[in-house]
Design a protein around this motif. Sequence first.
Motif, PDB file in Angstrom:
ATOM      1  N   LEU A  28       0.897  -1.170   0.051  1.00 15.08           N
ATOM      2  CA  LEU A  28      -0.094  -0.127  -0.053  1.00 15.08           C
ATOM      3  C   LEU A  28       0.707   1.399   0.056  1.00 15.08           C
ATOM      4  CD1 LEU A  28      -2.727  -0.862   2.573  1.00 15.08           C
ATOM      5  CD2 LEU A  28      -2.896  -1.115   0.256  1.00 15.08           C
TER       6      LEU A  28
ATOM      7  N   GLN B 131      -2.892   5.620   0.174  1.00 12.21           N
ATOM      8  CA  GLN B 131      -3.791   4.521   0.409  1.00 12.21           C
ATOM      9  C   GLN B 131      -4.147   3.959   2.013  1.00 12.21           C
ATOM     10  OE1 GLN B 131      -2.082   1.434  -2.237  1.00 12.21           O
ATOM     11  NE2 GLN B 131      -3.390   2.083  -4.037  1.00 12.21           N
TER      12      GLN B 131
ATOM     13  N   ALA C  95      -6.828  -2.441  -2.242  1.00  9.45           N
ATOM     14  CA  ALA C  95      -5.588  -1.256  -1.706  1.00  9.45           C
ATOM     15  C   ALA C  95      -6.467  -0.114  -2.002  1.00  9.45           C
ATOM     16  CB  ALA C  95      -4.665  -1.343  -2.559  1.00  9.45           C
ATOM     17  N   MET C  96      -7.482   0.049  -2.926  1.00 12.04           N
ATOM     18  CA  MET C  96      -8.052   1.283  -3.273  1.00 12.04           C
ATOM     19  C   MET C  96      -9.286   1.454  -2.450  1.00 12.04           C
ATOM     20  SD  MET C  96      -6.746   3.393  -5.424  1.00 12.04           S
ATOM     21  CE  MET C  96      -8.107   4.329  -5.926  1.00 12.04           C
TER      22      MET C  96
ATOM     23  N   ILE D 276      -9.392   4.561  -0.356  1.00 11.60           N
ATOM     24  CA  ILE D 276      -9.603   5.893  -1.477  1.00 11.60           C
ATOM     25  C   ILE D 276     -11.063   5.955  -1.828  1.00 11.60           C
ATOM     26  CG2 ILE D 276      -8.826   6.899  -3.382  1.00 11.60           C
ATOM     27  CD1 ILE D 276      -6.992   7.224  -1.005  1.00 11.60           C
TER      28      ILE D 276
ATOM     29  N   ASP E 267      -0.506  10.248  -6.258  1.00 11.14           N
ATOM     30  CA  ASP E 267       0.095   9.126  -5.867  1.00 11.14           C
ATOM     31  C   ASP E 267       1.160   8.354  -7.015  1.00 11.14           C
ATOM     32  OD1 ASP E 267       0.210   7.220  -3.764  1.00 11.14           O
ATOM     33  OD2 ASP E 267      -0.939   5.383  -4.766  1.00 11.14           O
TER      34      ASP E 267
END
Length: 221
Positions: A8, A12, A105-106, A109, A167
């Motif tokens: 990550l 994140q 991972a997202m 977000i 990012d």
Amino acid sequence: MAHTETALSVIQILGWLGFGLMCITLWRHLPMARLREDKKVQHLVFGTAASVFVLWLFRAGIHPGLDVHFLWLTALTLILGLRFALLSALIALFGVTLIGKESWAMFGINSLLGVALPILCSYFVYSLSFHKLPRHLMVYVFVCAFLPGALMMALKMFALGGYYFVDGAYRWQVIVDNYLQLIPLMLFPEGMLNGMTMTLLIIYKPTWVYTFYDKYYLQDK
């Protein structure tokens, strides 16, 4: 180029922390007794979650993450109110992530930029309209549903595009060419979807709409 790393990123991780804080806040203010005892509320929350889940399955895009789909979050906010709309949309997001349409991972977000931000802004527009504009049926449909529905699509895509750039996932030109340029094509359909949804519901099922009040929008008009 997109990231190939599995770890990550810092942003994140912050997204997951923000998601955790949002869940704690939502849990503290969510009327759980009403959700447990009111069958209509249960049907609306979980029925809309299923509808959003199916809607979010249909998406198009070239690069991972830079795909587009209808949101329907403004209508969801008007139907359920702020807190239940967040719950319903998060359930849908969990579903599409679970089947692999989004990455874990997202998740943080996506929950903040793809769910909470559009819902909070939609509710802000509704509240501003309710207190500052004439309480008229057409105002409700166009100012509370159609217009913010379109604007939330643009806001969500700009926010996620900015995330991918900051990012380091994609170069800015890649984001513009493959994602942000699609915003004008999505505005009217998204606005129309939300506007038509609310028009039909307030005509045929006004009791399903938490933010619509006959005494304000219909009586003596």
